[in-house]
Design a protein around this motif. Structure first.
Motif, short mmCIF file in Angstrom:
data_model
loop_
_atom_site.label_atom_id
_atom_site.label_comp_id
_atom_site.label_asym_id
_atom_site.label_seq_id
_atom_site.Cartn_x
_atom_site.Cartn_y
_atom_site.Cartn_z
N PHE A 186 -46.80 -21.16 -13.68
CA PHE A 186 -48.08 -21.50 -14.12
C PHE A 186 -48.72 -20.30 -14.92
O PHE A 186 -49.25 -20.50 -16.07
CB PHE A 186 -49.14 -21.86 -13.02
CG PHE A 186 -50.67 -22.14 -13.60
CD1 PHE A 186 -50.85 -23.52 -14.30
CD2 PHE A 186 -51.70 -21.26 -13.64
CE1 PHE A 186 -52.04 -23.90 -14.37
CE2 PHE A 186 -52.89 -21.65 -14.08
CZ PHE A 186 -53.03 -22.97 -14.49
N VAL A 187 -48.78 -19.06 -14.19
CA VAL A 187 -49.18 -17.83 -15.18
C VAL A 187 -48.41 -17.47 -16.21
O VAL A 187 -48.86 -17.13 -17.41
CB VAL A 187 -49.53 -16.59 -13.92
CG1 VAL A 187 -49.94 -15.20 -14.78
CG2 VAL A 187 -50.34 -16.95 -12.80
N GLY A 188 -46.96 -17.67 -15.87
CA GLY A 188 -46.05 -17.19 -16.91
C GLY A 188 -46.15 -17.95 -18.33
O GLY A 188 -45.76 -17.40 -19.39
N GLN A 189 -46.31 -19.24 -18.21
CA GLN A 189 -46.90 -20.14 -19.46
C GLN A 189 -48.07 -19.56 -20.16
O GLN A 189 -48.07 -20.15 -21.42
CB GLN A 189 -46.93 -21.46 -18.97
CG GLN A 189 -45.78 -22.41 -18.48
CD GLN A 189 -46.15 -23.45 -17.53
OE1 GLN A 189 -47.09 -23.94 -17.34
NE2 GLN A 189 -44.95 -23.92 -16.97
N ARG A 190 -48.75 -18.91 -19.37
CA ARG A 190 -50.31 -18.64 -20.05
C ARG A 190 -50.22 -17.10 -20.77
O ARG A 190 -51.42 -16.80 -21.40
CB ARG A 190 -51.47 -18.88 -19.22
CG ARG A 190 -51.49 -20.55 -19.33
CD ARG A 190 -52.25 -21.04 -18.02
NE ARG A 190 -52.28 -22.52 -18.14
CZ ARG A 190 -51.43 -23.47 -17.76
NH1 ARG A 190 -50.19 -22.96 -17.17
NH2 ARG A 190 -51.52 -24.79 -17.94
N CYS A 191 -49.47 -16.33 -20.10
CA CYS A 191 -49.37 -15.00 -20.48
C CYS A 191 -48.09 -14.41 -20.53
O CYS A 191 -47.30 -15.00 -19.60
CB CYS A 191 -50.52 -14.02 -19.97
SG CYS A 191 -50.39 -13.83 -18.22
N LYS A 192 -48.00 -13.16 -20.90
CA LYS A 192 -46.60 -12.40 -20.76
C LYS A 192 -46.81 -11.99 -19.27
O LYS A 192 -47.44 -10.94 -19.32
CB LYS A 192 -46.40 -11.42 -21.87
CG LYS A 192 -45.16 -10.99 -22.18
CD LYS A 192 -44.83 -10.05 -23.33
CE LYS A 192 -43.18 -9.49 -23.35
NZ LYS A 192 -42.94 -8.90 -22.13
N LEU A 193 -45.97 -12.16 -18.45
CA LEU A 193 -46.21 -11.97 -17.14
C LEU A 193 -45.31 -10.85 -16.88
O LEU A 193 -44.04 -10.82 -16.62
CB LEU A 193 -45.97 -13.16 -16.02
CG LEU A 193 -46.10 -12.97 -14.77
CD1 LEU A 193 -47.27 -12.37 -14.01
CD2 LEU A 193 -45.65 -13.97 -13.98
N THR A 194 -45.96 -9.47 -16.82
CA THR A 194 -45.27 -8.34 -16.54
C THR A 194 -45.77 -7.73 -15.09
O THR A 194 -45.13 -7.32 -14.33
CB THR A 194 -45.13 -7.27 -17.50
OG1 THR A 194 -46.38 -7.13 -17.76
CG2 THR A 194 -44.29 -7.77 -18.67
N HIS A 195 -47.24 -7.57 -15.06
CA HIS A 195 -47.71 -7.20 -13.89
C HIS A 195 -49.05 -8.05 -13.55
O HIS A 195 -49.90 -8.28 -14.27
CB HIS A 195 -48.36 -5.62 -14.39
CG HIS A 195 -49.07 -5.16 -13.18
ND1 HIS A 195 -50.17 -4.33 -13.55
CD2 HIS A 195 -48.88 -4.96 -11.75
CE1 HIS A 195 -50.71 -3.81 -12.34
NE2 HIS A 195 -49.86 -4.08 -11.37
N ALA A 196 -49.06 -8.51 -12.27
CA ALA A 196 -50.23 -9.23 -11.60
C ALA A 196 -50.73 -8.35 -10.43
O ALA A 196 -50.22 -7.70 -9.83
CB ALA A 196 -49.69 -10.45 -11.16
N ILE A 197 -52.06 -8.64 -10.55
CA ILE A 197 -52.71 -7.97 -9.34
C ILE A 197 -53.33 -9.14 -8.61
O ILE A 197 -54.18 -9.89 -9.18
CB ILE A 197 -54.00 -7.03 -9.64
CG1 ILE A 197 -53.26 -6.03 -10.47
CG2 ILE A 197 -54.49 -6.54 -8.21
CD1 ILE A 197 -53.65 -6.21 -11.75
N VAL A 198 -52.92 -9.82 -7.37
CA VAL A 198 -53.44 -10.48 -6.48
C VAL A 198 -54.58 -10.10 -5.71
O VAL A 198 -54.53 -9.27 -5.23
CB VAL A 198 -52.48 -11.26 -5.91
CG1 VAL A 198 -53.01 -12.39 -4.79
CG2 VAL A 198 -51.11 -11.83 -6.45
N ILE A 199 -55.75 -10.72 -5.84
CA ILE A 199 -56.82 -10.30 -5.24
C ILE A 199 -57.32 -11.67 -4.09
O ILE A 199 -57.44 -12.66 -4.63
CB ILE A 199 -58.02 -10.17 -5.99
CG1 ILE A 199 -57.63 -8.81 -7.05
CG2 ILE A 199 -59.41 -9.68 -5.21
CD1 ILE A 199 -58.86 -8.42 -8.01
N THR A 200 -57.30 -11.25 -2.94
CA THR A 200 -57.55 -12.34 -2.04
C THR A 200 -58.57 -11.97 -0.88
O THR A 200 -59.16 -10.69 -1.00
CB THR A 200 -56.22 -12.87 -1.54
OG1 THR A 200 -56.24 -14.07 -0.71
CG2 THR A 200 -55.59 -11.74 -0.42
N ASP A 201 -58.76 -12.72 0.08
CA ASP A 201 -59.44 -12.17 1.31
C ASP A 201 -58.67 -12.17 2.46
O ASP A 201 -57.48 -12.72 2.48
CB ASP A 201 -61.07 -12.91 1.57
CG ASP A 201 -60.79 -14.35 2.16
OD1 ASP A 201 -59.84 -14.78 2.70
OD2 ASP A 201 -61.82 -14.95 1.79
#
Ligand SMILES: NC(=O)c1ccc[n+]([C@@H]2O[C@H](COP(=O)([O-])OP(=O)(O)OC[C@H]3O[C@@H](n4cnc5c(N)ncnc54)[C@H](O)[C@@H]3O)[C@@H](O)[C@H]2O)c1
Ligand SMILES: [Zn+2]
Length: 363
Positions: A31-46
């Motif tokens: 899903f993310v890869g289809q919307r941007c060039k996915l090289t670095h992601a920061i997952v923010i959660t609780d």
């Protein structure tokens, strides 16, 4: 994954999609890869969502070869703070985040608002994707681009409009949501029917038991319909300049007063909204706008969804004062979003105080 529904949010060059499915969380990477060039992601959660759902999102992102960092914030409204935004900015810097990084918020409205605010401000704005995990976040907070943090004495006082690249909704994540949180989200669902869609309200009456039981097909339909309705309002009034977005505050002037006076935490927001909608409906009755049956339909549906409906024992004058302090009240003058008929509301100004007090007295 089956029968995913897609809602387009039309905001010219900021347009994006909300995809609603059941069991589609593990497709987050694609899903993310289809919307941007996915090289670095920061997952923010609780702290609650990290072990339940966020790790699966991080794994899915990582499986596509992206570098993935995870930041876990203490669960709860108190975390939506400037201090946490500051902490996250520093962490992003340590993770060498730049304009090519994407922030992925996995959590309820607290995480969506906080992570979105950090994404809007870090490096003057980085890409942002929402993976909401509460019903309230599915139908409300993840739609519309409002992000921000609280000040000690003012909720949502510092923030921005920052639209995501996309919103991925997996209704299966709601299986782990505590009952009370789930039902509180249903109050906002009922709100959409009353303010915008009579047919949807009837659907909710028909399927109330399936909804209470969290049936996936009913949930997908309900979440998609609410997202569609809110997206249409937001598309016409993205920055809340023409007053249309204000319609979404049906029941909320009363709800905010109840929340403030009961002490935050006593009522969940959605619970206060349920009581607030009935108060607004009774006010509309007094002003001759709707009949008693109109209020009774809402009352009956909210009860079936096991939401509170009774005005708490609080002094009407105290609640009235709290309403006059509400930042949504223009210059202390009482304005309310009031129903005209099912699916239609209006902003009504200069409502006499005695009518408001009378409604607050109704036990
Ligand atoms: N941006 C907007 O337009 C907008 C609109 C409405 C509300 N909000 C904001 O949203 C916030 C409230 O959001 P919320 O009700 O989602 O609260 P929340 O984010 O605090 O989540 C509620 C609780 O549920 C837990 N949780 C979340 N997902 C879970 C899951 N799948 N399983 C088990 N536990 C889970 C959380 O850890 C938390 O304890 C408020 O700060 C409010 O201001 C923003
Ligand atoms: Zn609300």
């Amino acid at each position: 994954m089956n029968d995913a529904l897609t809602v387009q949010v039309q905001l010219s060059e900021r347009s994006y999609e909300i995809v609603i499915g059941t069991g589609n969380l593990t497709a987050a990477g694609a899903f993310v890869g289809q919307r941007c060039k996915l090289t670095h992601a920061i997952v923010i959660t609780d702290t609650n969502v990290a072990p339940l759902h966020a790790r699966r999102v991080a794994d899915s992102l990582g499986s596509l070869g992206a570098r993935v960092d995870e930041e876990v914030i203490e669960a709860g409204e108190a975390s939506k703070s400037v201090a946490n935004a500051d902490r996250l900015w520093q962490r992003l810097l340590q993770h060498k985040a730049d304009r090519k990084s994407v922030v992925v918020a996995v959590g309820g409205g607290v995480i969506g608002d906080l992570a979105g605010f950090v994404a809007a401000t870090y490096a003057r704005g980085v890409a942002f994707v929402q993976v909401p995990t509460t019903l309230l976040a599915h139908v409300d907070s993840s739609v519309g681009g409002k992000v921000g943090v609280n000040l000690p004495d003012a909720k949502n006082m510092v923030g921005a409009f920052w639209q995501p690249l996309g919103v991925l909704i997996d209704t299966a994540v709601l299986d782990t949501l505590p009952d009370r949180e789930y039902r509180a989200g249903l109050a906002e669902v009922v709100k959409y029917g009353v303010i915008l869609d009579a047919e949807f309200f009837r659907y909710l009456e028909d399927r109330a038991d399936d909804l209470a039981a969290r049936r996936p097909d009913a949930l997908r339909h309900v979440v998609a319909r609410c997202c569609r309705l809110k997206a249409d309002v937001v598309a016409q009034d993205e920055r809340e300049t023409i007053g249309l977005r204000a319609m979404l505050n049906y029941g909320h002037t009363f709800a905010h007063a109840i929340e403030a006076e009961a002490g935050y935490g006593e009522f969940l927001h959605g619970e206060a909204v349920a009581i607030g909608m009935l108060a607004a409906s009774r006010l509309a009755e007094r002003l001759g706008r709707v009949d008693r049956r109109f209020t009774e339909r809402q009352d009956a549906l909210l009860r079936r969804l096991k939401l509170p409906v009774a005005m708490p024992a609080m002094a009407p004058e105290v609640l009235l004062e709290a309403m006059q302090r509400d930042k949504k009240v223009a210059h202390g003058r009482l304005r309310f979003v009031l129903p005209k008929q099912m699916g239609q509301v209006e902003l009504v100004g200069d409502v006499p105080e005695e009518d408001v007090l009378a409604v607050l007295q109704t036990a």
